[in-house]
Structure formats: structure tokens, C-alpha cells
Design an enzyme around this catalytic site. Sequence first.
Site, short mmCIF file in Angstrom:
data_model
loop_
_atom_site.label_atom_id
_atom_site.label_comp_id
_atom_site.label_asym_id
_atom_site.label_seq_id
_atom_site.Cartn_x
_atom_site.Cartn_y
_atom_site.Cartn_z
N HIS A 1 18.33 -6.99 -16.10
CA HIS A 1 17.60 -6.71 -17.35
C HIS A 1 16.12 -6.42 -17.14
O HIS A 1 15.42 -6.05 -18.07
CB HIS A 1 17.72 -7.89 -18.32
C1 UD1 Z 1 12.50 -11.54 -22.00
C2 UD1 Z 1 11.47 -12.16 -21.05
C3 UD1 Z 1 12.08 -12.24 -19.65
C4 UD1 Z 1 13.40 -12.94 -19.66
C5 UD1 Z 1 14.32 -12.25 -20.65
C6 UD1 Z 1 15.68 -12.89 -20.73
C7 UD1 Z 1 9.12 -11.65 -21.58
C8 UD1 Z 1 7.96 -10.86 -21.15
N1 UD1 Z 1 10.27 -11.34 -20.95
O1 UD1 Z 1 12.70 -10.21 -21.56
O2 UD1 Z 1 11.19 -12.97 -18.81
O3 UD1 Z 1 13.98 -12.92 -18.38
O4 UD1 Z 1 13.69 -12.28 -21.94
O5 UD1 Z 1 16.51 -12.25 -21.60
O6 UD1 Z 1 9.00 -12.51 -22.42
N2 UD1 Z 1 16.44 -7.21 -27.69
C9 UD1 Z 1 17.51 -7.20 -28.55
N3 UD1 Z 1 17.88 -8.38 -29.11
C10 UD1 Z 1 17.26 -9.54 -28.85
C11 UD1 Z 1 16.15 -9.53 -27.97
C12 UD1 Z 1 15.77 -8.36 -27.39
O7 UD1 Z 1 18.11 -6.17 -28.81
O8 UD1 Z 1 17.67 -10.59 -29.37
C13 UD1 Z 1 16.05 -5.92 -27.05
C14 UD1 Z 1 15.02 -5.18 -27.84
O9 UD1 Z 1 15.25 -3.83 -27.67
C15 UD1 Z 1 13.73 -5.55 -27.11
C16 UD1 Z 1 14.20 -5.66 -25.68
O10 UD1 Z 1 15.52 -6.19 -25.79
O11 UD1 Z 1 12.73 -4.63 -27.30
C17 UD1 Z 1 13.36 -6.53 -24.83
O12 UD1 Z 1 13.22 -7.85 -25.40
P1 UD1 Z 1 11.97 -8.76 -25.01
O13 UD1 Z 1 12.09 -10.08 -25.62
O14 UD1 Z 1 10.73 -7.98 -25.26
O15 UD1 Z 1 12.08 -8.86 -23.45
P2 UD1 Z 1 13.33 -9.14 -22.52
O16 UD1 Z 1 13.58 -7.92 -21.70
O17 UD1 Z 1 14.49 -9.71 -23.26
#
Ligand code: UD1
Length: 379
Positions: free
Chosen positions: A221
Site C-alpha cells: 500500500h
Molecule cells: C496510512 C498511513 C500509513 C499506514 C496505512 C495503513 C499516513 C501518512 N499513512 O496510509 O503509515 O501504513 O495508513 O493502512 O498516515 N482510503 C479509503 N478508505 C479509508 C482510508 C483510506 O478509501 O478508510 C483511501 C483514500 O483514497 C485515501 C487513501 O486511501 O486517500 C490513502 O489513505 P491515507 O489515510 O491518506 O493513507 P494510507 O495510504 O492509508
Amino acid sequence: MKLLLVAGARPNFMKIAPIIRALRAKSKELSEICISFNSMPSAPCSKLSWKLVHTGQHYDYEMSQAFFDDLEINRPDYFLGVGSGSHAVQTARIMIAFEEVCYKERPDMVVVVGDVNSTVACALVAKKLGIGVAHVEAGLRSRDLTMPEEINRMVTDLLSDWLFVSEKSGIENLKKEGKSDSSIFFVGNIMIDTLYYNLNRLNDSTTHGPIDGDYAVLTLHRPSNVDPENKLKEIMGAIFEIGSDLPVYFPVHPRTRERMEVIGLVNKFDGGPVHLLPPLPYKSFLKLYKDASLVLTDSGGLQEETTALGIPCFTIRENTERPVTIEEGTNTLVGVTGGGILSAFEKFKKGENKRGRIPELWDGKAAERIVSILLRKID
Ligand code: UD1
């Protein structure tokens, strides 16, 4: 003494669960301490109370509520609902909403875990309001400032008054950065508390996927691996080749699923040896990977969980902030190229695996130690 516990993203939930359990256990043990639960928000006798804040950084059912249910975490007292956004937007939204909670609750201490945007945002708010900050999983360093988590770790540790460290490298890192000995506590690994606690509770949890024969499990991811089209294609190409020797089960993070859809990769796996799954709840995922012959991942926590269970792990990164998993555990850094992944797999097929041992204090009791230290600080 009032604590605010912060959780926001999937890897936070398994770190906050044992702290809540340890606080509950301690409250039973110490009859003069009364913890205020949701059901009785203003317990009259409480010397120590806590409230749980969920920032809403992760919000999909599979990324959030499924973990609360699986890990028996009570409903958060505050849900900030910040959702997704750029780093600045997400971090800023968390800060604005969390500051309101701090004004309302006036906590004595904020407890943050891990290295996600929620961790650094809430630490920064608390410190600027003069509230003590405790960081669980402090001191880990990849020395790679292109990783958002590395920035989060460094800033959070700089701001924290109590630093709870999971492996010894963390002690050295924090000392080099000028933290005092008296602020650093080597307590062991809280992820492993959750792992051991749940290993005995898997019976009625469901799982997708295999159960007979050998198989590998993949998670992927990290933005640097999944956002650039060529990189994602290269890594998935190598995984596909591994699949022809060893079936691969792949619970797909929403970010990765979206990227795979955009570049037309999802349909390529239909009916093949690489099985795409939805993100799994904690226990279902544990049930899946605990019997795997090999785990491939770019996650932080899974490097530790595989070391604790003695499962060979290929980390699809150039570096790790968790060096004990390499030095003592079963983890191998295989880099981020198709060639690197496949050459490590060739060695694996020849049986050239690391045996590994369980690092010091990864014994399921980190949360008990943390709560005991916090209580000593309160006295
Ligand atoms: C976040 C953490 C990362 C962790 C990961 C575990 C930061 C900087 N990164 O990364 O360290 O390893 O979580 O999962 O905090 N999204 C959804 N549904 C959700 C959450 C996210 O669809 O419930 C999608 C959205 O498109 C979003 C993208 O995932 O923009 C990224 O989510 P985000 O929380 O920004 O970072 P992660 O890549 O999940």
C-alpha cells in the site's frame, strides 16, 4: 488525571486496544482508581479517567469499524470524521478538530501511537497547549525522509515527554536526537500484545482464501510502491511469477485497489494464482497469514508480526525502521524491483530462509508496562 487516547488509521487500532485493556485491568487492581467508561462518563470516584478519540483518518468499514469490533474496542468518545485528503489537508483537519476536543476535555496527557498523520497532528496540538504527550512506538527510524511516516515519527518524538520504545534501536536513536534517559522507556512491542492476545481467539473468526497446501500472503500500500504506474506493474509482475510456484493471497488496501483499477491491473488476476481479497479484519487476516509459507509486504507492523511468529517475510522496501526484524527476526529487505523480489524468492525456494528469534520484551506485556509507568508518573 485525565488521558486522551488517539487512534486514527488501521495500524493504530491494534496498538490502542491493549492499552485500553491494560487500563481496565489496572483499574480493577487498584480499587481507588476509577476509569470513566462511555456508559458512565463522569464516574465520581475517578482519579484516572480516559477517553478515546478516533480521528476518522480511516473510515471505510473494512479499514476501521471492523477492527473496533474484532479487537473489542469500545465506541470512541469522539469521532472527528476527518477522512482523506492531501497530507496538509488531512493533518490540518485533524489538528483543528482535535484542538476543540482538548479545549473541552482539558486532559493532562495525550497518548498517541505509531506514525500516521493522526499521530503527529494530535501530538503537535497537545504540545502547543502545554499538555503532556506520550508516544507509543517511539524511536523507530528508517532515515528515509521521503517516507511520510518518518517525518511523523521524528516530529512526534521531538514533541513527546514519554517515549515508549519497542526495540533497542529506538533507545539509541532517541538518545542521538538529544532525548533524556528519563524520558525513554523500553517496554517491548505493543503490536505483539495484540498478536498473542488474538492468537487464542481465532476459532469463530472467518477468513477468505486458502487453507490447504502452501501459499504466500501479500500486502502492498505504500505510495512509493503503488502510485507510480510502472513501479506497481513491475512489482505485480514479480508477484504473478511467484504465483506460478506458490499461490498468493492479497488483501488489497483501498489506495492500491484504486491504482490497480485505474491502470487496468485488476482483471488480469481473474482466475489466476494471485487471489485478490478485500481488506480483512484483524483476526481473519491473522488466520490467513499465520500459516503462510511466506509473507511479502511493505507494511511496518507485518514485519514485526512475522518475526514474532517465525514466518519468512520479504519486505518490499529499500530500508526499514524496524532493524531488529532483520538482525534477529525473519525479515529480509528485498528492495522494490521485480528482479530483487524474484532473486530473493529463488533463494527461498532452495530453503535458504532465516530462522530468527523473538526480540527482547516482545512478550505480550508491553501495554501493562506502559500503564504502570504512566501511573507512576501520575503519583
Ligand atoms: C496510512 C498511513 C500509513 C499506514 C496505512 C495503513 C499516513 C501518512 N499513512 O496510509 O503509515 O501504513 O495508513 O493502512 O498516515 N482510503 C479509503 N478508505 C479509508 C482510508 C483510506 O478509501 O478508510 C483511501 C483514500 O483514497 C485515501 C487513501 O486511501 O486517500 C490513502 O489513505 P491515507 O489515510 O491518506 O493513507 P494510507 O495510504 O492509508
